[in-house]
Write a protein that holds these residues in place. Sequence first.
Motif, PDB file in Angstrom:
ATOM      1  N   VAL A 202      38.187  53.810  30.369  1.00  0.00           N
ATOM      2  CA  VAL A 202      38.992  52.710  30.910  1.00  0.00           C
ATOM      3  C   VAL A 202      40.310  53.316  31.373  1.00  0.00           C
ATOM      4  O   VAL A 202      41.032  53.928  30.581  1.00  0.00           O
ATOM      5  CB  VAL A 202      39.239  51.622  29.834  1.00  0.00           C
ATOM      6  N   ILE A 205      43.094  50.866  37.583  1.00  0.00           N
ATOM      7  CA  ILE A 205      42.190  50.270  38.567  1.00  0.00           C
ATOM      8  C   ILE A 205      42.003  51.245  39.744  1.00  0.00           C
ATOM      9  O   ILE A 205      42.976  51.798  40.273  1.00  0.00           O
ATOM     10  CB  ILE A 205      42.735  48.892  39.051  1.00  0.00           C
ATOM     11  N   SER A 208      37.280  54.181  38.856  1.00  0.00           N
ATOM     12  CA  SER A 208      35.816  54.222  39.006  1.00  0.00           C
ATOM     13  C   SER A 208      35.415  54.511  40.457  1.00  0.00           C
ATOM     14  O   SER A 208      34.344  55.073  40.701  1.00  0.00           O
ATOM     15  CB  SER A 208      35.180  52.927  38.502  1.00  0.00           C
ATOM     16  N   ILE A 242      40.493  44.032  29.841  1.00  0.00           N
ATOM     17  CA  ILE A 242      41.127  44.536  31.056  1.00  0.00           C
ATOM     18  C   ILE A 242      42.330  43.650  31.382  1.00  0.00           C
ATOM     19  O   ILE A 242      42.184  42.437  31.564  1.00  0.00           O
ATOM     20  CB  ILE A 242      40.134  44.540  32.247  1.00  0.00           C
ATOM     21  N   PRO A 267      43.596  42.920  38.619  1.00  0.00           N
ATOM     22  CA  PRO A 267      43.192  43.647  37.403  1.00  0.00           C
ATOM     23  C   PRO A 267      43.872  45.017  37.396  1.00  0.00           C
ATOM     24  O   PRO A 267      43.921  45.695  38.420  1.00  0.00           O
ATOM     25  CB  PRO A 267      41.677  43.782  37.567  1.00  0.00           C
ATOM     26  N   ASP A 270      40.025  49.627  35.313  1.00  0.00           N
ATOM     27  CA  ASP A 270      38.579  49.433  35.466  1.00  0.00           C
ATOM     28  C   ASP A 270      37.832  50.396  34.553  1.00  0.00           C
ATOM     29  O   ASP A 270      38.447  51.201  33.834  1.00  0.00           O
ATOM     30  CB  ASP A 270      38.146  49.502  36.947  1.00  0.00           C
ATOM     31  N   THR A 272      34.840  53.241  34.009  1.00  0.00           N
ATOM     32  CA  THR A 272      33.961  54.249  34.609  1.00  0.00           C
ATOM     33  C   THR A 272      32.885  54.606  33.584  1.00  0.00           C
ATOM     34  O   THR A 272      33.204  55.091  32.496  1.00  0.00           O
ATOM     35  CB  THR A 272      34.762  55.524  34.967  1.00  0.00           C
TER      36      THR A 272
END
Length: 308
Positions: A202, A205, A208, A242, A267, A270, A272
């Motif tokens: 995590v 943002i 990923s 998140i 957000p 994100d 991954t």
Amino acid sequence: MQQLLDTAEKIRTMEIRGAGRIAAAAAKALRDYVETLETSSFEEFVAKVEKAKSVLIETRPTAVSLPNAVMLAGSYNAETVEEARSQILDNATEFIRNADTALDSIGEIGAKRLRDGDTVMTHCNSHAALAIIKTAHNQGKRIKVYATESRPRRQGFITIKELSDAGIDTTLIVDSAVRYTMKNVDTVIVGADSITVNGALVNKIGTSQLALAAHEARVNFISAAETYKFSPSTLFGDLVEIEERDPEEVISKDKLGDMPDVKISNPAFDVTPSEYIDLIVTEAGAFPPQMAYVIIKEHLGWKLDKIG
Ligand code: RUB
């Protein structure tokens, strides 16, 4: 309490930001609070310390470094105020010292994965990721870096300042240029806000997207993370929350003007999945993400299992 509340506010408003900085600031705030806490009643001491811990933990939800720091720095097993106070002061001081030396070790270990002439892409602003890049540079390796802008807060600007101050060949790109640029990159290095027991990362943002583009282009993807960025509570089924931040960070109400019905989603992080991660570099060594369980068990113990 006022100083601790000030630190909490700085974390909430991101004046203090980045999982590592947040952790160190929280440990320091707790240490200073406990040092000057005036009471002879053990019950009152416990109530006040636990309240202070919650104030710090509730500032931002995603970086597990925050509850881990508060729990590790603020742990005690005592029956008197003075005993508990001295244990917390020792634990907090040790946490802060270890966090500092962890960055040096991550730099040393991670730099071995960079060769002379390599091009790195990084995202947002991670001190752990930059420790690797700067160590490799200081070893005399010629490293080029692409740094993403990292909208909406543009932490990439902090990164390019740090890199250029260090004399590193740095190029700023907008977030949407990640895939286009990936063909020029040898290794992606990012930080971590939380790593779950199944090895998912995590982070800011857009991380990923870097991972997907790196996977497609067969580029190495490394996360630099102190062991206190692993999340013990995910072992007990918890999901990492998140953080959804203020829409004003994306576009101001003024600019939205005559479109009041348009919704904004913001957000901040994100996830991954582990399949896209080649290596996690910690101060205890470089591990595949599948070893997250072992790191949680050996470095964070079971005492953290109540973190929600
Ligand atoms: C910062 C971010 C960083 C990690 C790791 O997000 O996602 O990659 O926190 O940073 P924000 P570090 O700016 O929202 O806090 O390696 O410095 O701990």
